[in-house]
Design a protein around this motif. Structure first.
Motif, PDB file in Angstrom:
ATOM      1  N   LYS A 310     129.394 -11.443  92.808  1.00  6.02           N
ATOM      2  CA  LYS A 310     130.019 -10.346  93.551  1.00  6.02           C
ATOM      3  C   LYS A 310     129.214  -9.995  94.807  1.00  6.02           C
ATOM      4  CE  LYS A 310     131.840  -8.337  89.258  1.00  6.02           C
ATOM      5  NZ  LYS A 310     131.853  -7.137  88.386  1.00  6.02           N
ATOM      6  N   TRP A 311     128.404 -10.933  95.286  1.00  6.42           N
ATOM      7  CA  TRP A 311     127.540 -10.658  96.438  1.00  6.42           C
ATOM      8  C   TRP A 311     128.391 -10.470  97.691  1.00  6.42           C
ATOM      9  CZ3 TRP A 311     122.856  -9.059  95.850  1.00  6.42           C
ATOM     10  CH2 TRP A 311     121.969  -9.036  96.915  1.00  6.42           C
ATOM     11  N   PRO A 312     128.069  -9.486  98.535  1.00  4.19           N
ATOM     12  CA  PRO A 312     128.945  -9.135  99.671  1.00  4.19           C
ATOM     13  C   PRO A 312     128.946 -10.131 100.833  1.00  4.19           C
ATOM     14  CG  PRO A 312     126.960  -7.775  99.667  1.00  4.19           C
ATOM     15  CD  PRO A 312     126.944  -8.548  98.386  1.00  4.19           C
ATOM     16  N   VAL A 313     127.928 -11.001 100.921  1.00  9.66           N
ATOM     17  CA  VAL A 313     127.847 -11.977 102.016  1.00  9.66           C
ATOM     18  C   VAL A 313     127.503 -13.337 101.419  1.00  9.66           C
ATOM     19  CG1 VAL A 313     127.129 -10.234 103.688  1.00  9.66           C
ATOM     20  CG2 VAL A 313     125.391 -11.523 102.432  1.00  9.66           C
ATOM     21  N   PRO A 314     127.693 -14.421 102.186  1.00 12.52           N
ATOM     22  CA  PRO A 314     127.324 -15.740 101.675  1.00 12.52           C
ATOM     23  C   PRO A 314     125.853 -15.773 101.242  1.00 12.52           C
ATOM     24  CG  PRO A 314     128.600 -15.968 103.688  1.00 12.52           C
ATOM     25  CD  PRO A 314     128.318 -14.513 103.529  1.00 12.52           C
ATOM     26  N   ALA A 315     125.596 -16.425 100.092  1.00 15.26           N
ATOM     27  CA  ALA A 315     124.238 -16.442  99.540  1.00 15.26           C
ATOM     28  C   ALA A 315     123.863 -17.837  99.064  1.00 15.26           C
ATOM     29  CB  ALA A 315     124.119 -15.451  98.390  1.00 15.26           C
ATOM     30  N   VAL A 316     122.592 -18.174  99.265  1.00 15.05           N
ATOM     31  CA  VAL A 316     122.008 -19.413  98.754  1.00 15.05           C
ATOM     32  C   VAL A 316     120.895 -19.013  97.791  1.00 15.05           C
ATOM     33  CG1 VAL A 316     120.765 -21.536  99.327  1.00 15.05           C
ATOM     34  CG2 VAL A 316     122.491 -20.629 100.913  1.00 15.05           C
ATOM     35  N   LEU A 317     120.907 -19.553  96.582  1.00 10.53           N
ATOM     36  CA  LEU A 317     119.875 -19.241  95.598  1.00 10.53           C
ATOM     37  C   LEU A 317     118.771 -20.291  95.650  1.00 10.53           C
ATOM     38  CD1 LEU A 317     121.907 -18.117  92.438  1.00 10.53           C
ATOM     39  CD2 LEU A 317     121.096 -16.755  94.376  1.00 10.53           C
ATOM     40  N   ILE A 318     117.524 -19.826  95.677  1.00  9.78           N
ATOM     41  CA  ILE A 318     116.364 -20.708  95.679  1.00  9.78           C
ATOM     42  C   ILE A 318     115.662 -20.569  94.334  1.00  9.78           C
ATOM     43  CG2 ILE A 318     114.183 -21.295  96.805  1.00  9.78           C
ATOM     44  CD1 ILE A 318     116.670 -21.688  98.553  1.00  9.78           C
ATOM     45  N   PRO A 319     115.693 -21.604  93.501  1.00  8.67           N
ATOM     46  CA  PRO A 319     115.058 -21.506  92.188  1.00  8.67           C
ATOM     47  C   PRO A 319     113.543 -21.425  92.302  1.00  8.67           C
ATOM     48  CG  PRO A 319     115.773 -23.760  92.599  1.00  8.67           C
ATOM     49  CD  PRO A 319     116.306 -22.926  93.732  1.00  8.67           C
ATOM     50  N   GLY A 320     112.916 -20.698  91.380  1.00  5.43           N
ATOM     51  CA  GLY A 320     111.460 -20.595  91.379  1.00  5.43           C
ATOM     52  C   GLY A 320     110.810 -21.901  90.972  1.00  5.43           C
ATOM     53  N   GLY A 321     109.541 -22.028  91.310  1.00  2.52           N
ATOM     54  CA  GLY A 321     108.802 -23.226  90.917  1.00  2.52           C
ATOM     55  C   GLY A 321     108.912 -24.376  91.886  1.00  2.52           C
ATOM     56  N   SER A 322     109.547 -24.166  93.043  1.00  3.31           N
ATOM     57  CA  SER A 322     109.669 -25.223  94.054  1.00  3.31           C
ATOM     58  C   SER A 322     109.122 -24.712  95.389  1.00  3.31           C
ATOM     59  CB  SER A 322     111.129 -25.650  94.216  1.00  3.31           C
ATOM     60  OG  SER A 322     111.258 -26.611  95.243  1.00  3.31           O
ATOM     61  N   PRO A 323     107.798 -24.812  95.609  1.00  2.00           N
ATOM     62  CA  PRO A 323     107.199 -24.285  96.850  1.00  2.00           C
ATOM     63  C   PRO A 323     107.786 -24.904  98.117  1.00  2.00           C
ATOM     64  CG  PRO A 323     105.496 -24.794  95.233  1.00  2.00           C
ATOM     65  CD  PRO A 323     106.774 -25.356  94.694  1.00  2.00           C
ATOM     66  N   HIS A 324     108.072 -26.209  98.092  1.00  2.00           N
ATOM     67  CA  HIS A 324     108.626 -26.859  99.278  1.00  2.00           C
ATOM     68  C   HIS A 324     109.956 -26.220  99.672  1.00  2.00           C
ATOM     69  CE1 HIS A 324     105.934 -30.236 100.124  1.00  2.00           C
ATOM     70  NE2 HIS A 324     105.710 -30.271  98.823  1.00  2.00           N
ATOM     71  N   LEU A 325     110.828 -26.036  98.703  1.00  2.00           N
ATOM     72  CA  LEU A 325     112.137 -25.442  98.961  1.00  2.00           C
ATOM     73  C   LEU A 325     111.995 -23.997  99.423  1.00  2.00           C
ATOM     74  CD1 LEU A 325     115.157 -25.926  98.926  1.00  2.00           C
ATOM     75  CD2 LEU A 325     115.184 -25.316  96.488  1.00  2.00           C
ATOM     76  N   LYS A 326     111.051 -23.278  98.799  1.00  4.57           N
ATOM     77  CA  LYS A 326     110.832 -21.876  99.171  1.00  4.57           C
ATOM     78  C   LYS A 326     110.435 -21.742 100.639  1.00  4.57           C
ATOM     79  CE  LYS A 326     107.046 -20.009  97.659  1.00  4.57           C
ATOM     80  NZ  LYS A 326     106.096 -19.412  96.689  1.00  4.57           N
TER      81      LYS A 326
END
Length: 464
Positions: A310-326
């Protein structure tokens, strides 16, 4: 001398371990009662290590890796930790989420469960017969554990393990905080400090301590491998273009990173405020895209998965445990909105301007207002003694206030540049002591690695 020590240490193999202890004694004047030499009698080093939250899990895992690299003896671990520590060989007594609770009054509903887990941890430690006990942050659980263990060992009149606590309690933030340090000396043998001023204050209050640098700095050595950089110019540049392409983010989009916290309590409280903030921001930035950084906590992961529908704007989730992706995501972001915590230091490494927010139970907020003796809550502001990073705290932490602060930061180039310039000063303050860096700069050991320094202190600490 330390340079010679680390160079020799890094090159030792199994055939040379017998000469390793004598080398340490010669260069560091360590007596024959070091942790390593006690462990040598048993043919192994047993370390009981406990972390009670996600940030401590990362610190603990890096410490475990460094201990294994530096120790001439095989190490066996037992204790409590999360997914990162499990990768280093720890089989946790129970899920870390069982004791990951923040606040004062927020703790009350969980007291019985935590009391049960504390007793379970004490009994497990006694059965394990460690040479060393290391607790990481989580001072409430950690200090109760160390105090009960010391009492039990004294009753049984058996060989007492050395007690280390990694991450000093924030005594400097509270009225009367320094006075309480004296009481720790009866069950804490050494504090591994992560802030520059803590060592001196601990020692002045009869508590052995060593400043080893801030653990978050190790993100640099992990992500910038093969890239030479000055120890005092630590910076992480992620791949923003790759991140945007993989997530189909338009070139003209305004990307904003959200870091709502690592504990379920704070995430449920803060993410609702963040959602309302994004709804307001969308009016000024129609192409707004949010990147939500998810802590590696299964309760948090499940909660965010439900909320984001139900997020009001487009969202991308970044999973924990991945420093490069973060850090790729942080590099792609123009600004960030963070719940107060370790992530404020990560923003400094990424050179990403941010706004820091914090809300808690109203009684916890009242207690902080009454007992705190510093005006800021985010570490960069505390270290610089200046409100470089905008903070919205307690009742002032509303979606309208946060939206106003973010709009100002997004539209004002000077404000963002001010934060980026200040970040360089913050990082310099968090580096390991200059006296050690001068000796380690040519060493094959990562000289900016706090966990390596912490491991060395632990392994060659003189037992009482």
């Amino acid at each position: 001398m330390l340079k010679m020590w680390f160079k020799t240490l890094w090159n030792v193999n199994s055939e040379k371990c017998l000469g390793f202890s004598s080398l340490i004694r010669r260069h560091l004047s360590v007596s024959s009662r070091t942790v390593i030499e006690k462990g040598a009698k048993d043919g192994e080093l047993r370390i009981f290590i406990v972390s009670g939250e996600v940030s401590g899990d990362t610190i603990g895992s890096r410490l475990m890796a460094s201990l294994k690299k530096l120790s001439p003896l095989p190490i066996r671990f037992s204790g409590v930790g999360g997914s990162m520590m499990s990768k280093q060989g720890l089989k946790s007594l129970f899920p870390i989420e069982d004791i990951s609770v923040m606040g004062i009054w927020e703790l009350l509903p969980h007291l019985n469960k935590i009391r049960v887990k504390l007793k379970e941890t004490v009994e497990a430690a006694l059965l394990f017969q460690p040479h060393v006990v290391v607790t990481v942050d989580s001072k409430g659980f950690s200090f109760r554990l160390l105090k009960q263990l010391r009492a039990r060992y004294n009753q049984q009149r058996v060989d007492v393990p050395v007690h280390f606590h990694y991450v000093a309690p924030s005594f400097w933030a509270w009225k009367g905080g320094e006075a309480r340090l004296k009481g720790l000396a009866s069950f804490v043998d050494h504090i591994l400090c992560i802030l520059p001023h803590e060592e001196e204050v601990c020692r002045a209050n009869g508590l052995a301590a060593t400043f080893v640098g801030h653990p978050t700095l190790e993100d640099v050595s992990e992500l910038n491998s093969g890239r030479s950089s000055s120890l005092h110019e630590l910076k992480i540049e992620g791949n923003s273009e790759d991140f945007k392409a993989k997530n189909a983010i338009a070139a003209g989009a305004t990307v904003l990173s959200l870091l709502p916290g690592s504990r379920l309590q704070e995430v449920t409280r803060m993410l609702t405020i963040f959602a309302n903030t994004m709804q307001l921001l969308q009016e000024s930035f129609p192409e707004l895209v949010t990147v939500i950084h998810v802590a590696p906590n299964r309760h948090v992961e499940n909660y965010i998965d439900r909320v984001v529908c139900k997020w009001p704007v487009p969202a991308v989730l970044i999973p924990g445990g991945s420093p490069h992706l973060k850090y790729d995501a942080l590099s792609a972001s123009k600004v960030a909105l963070c719940t107060s915590g370790t992530v404020a230091v990560e923003m400094q490494l990424a050179r990403l301007p941010c706004v820091v927010a914090y809300r808690a139970h109203f009684l916890t907020e009242w207690f902080i207002r009454y007992k705190a003796k510093i005006p800021y809550i985010s570490l960069p502001n505390i270290l610089l003694n200046s409100a470089v990073i905008p903070e919205a705290l307690f009742q002032a932490c509303t979606h309208s206030k946060l939206a106003a602060l973010l709009i100002e930061l997004l539209r004002n180039d000077d404000r963002r540049e001010e934060q980026i310039a200040a970040a360089e000063k913050v990082v310099r303050l968090l580096c390991p002591p200059e006296r050690l860096l001068k000796n380690l700069v040519d060493s094959p050991v990562h000289s900016s690695s706090p966990s390596m320094l912490a491991a060395a202190v632990i392994l060659y600490h003189e037992r009482p």
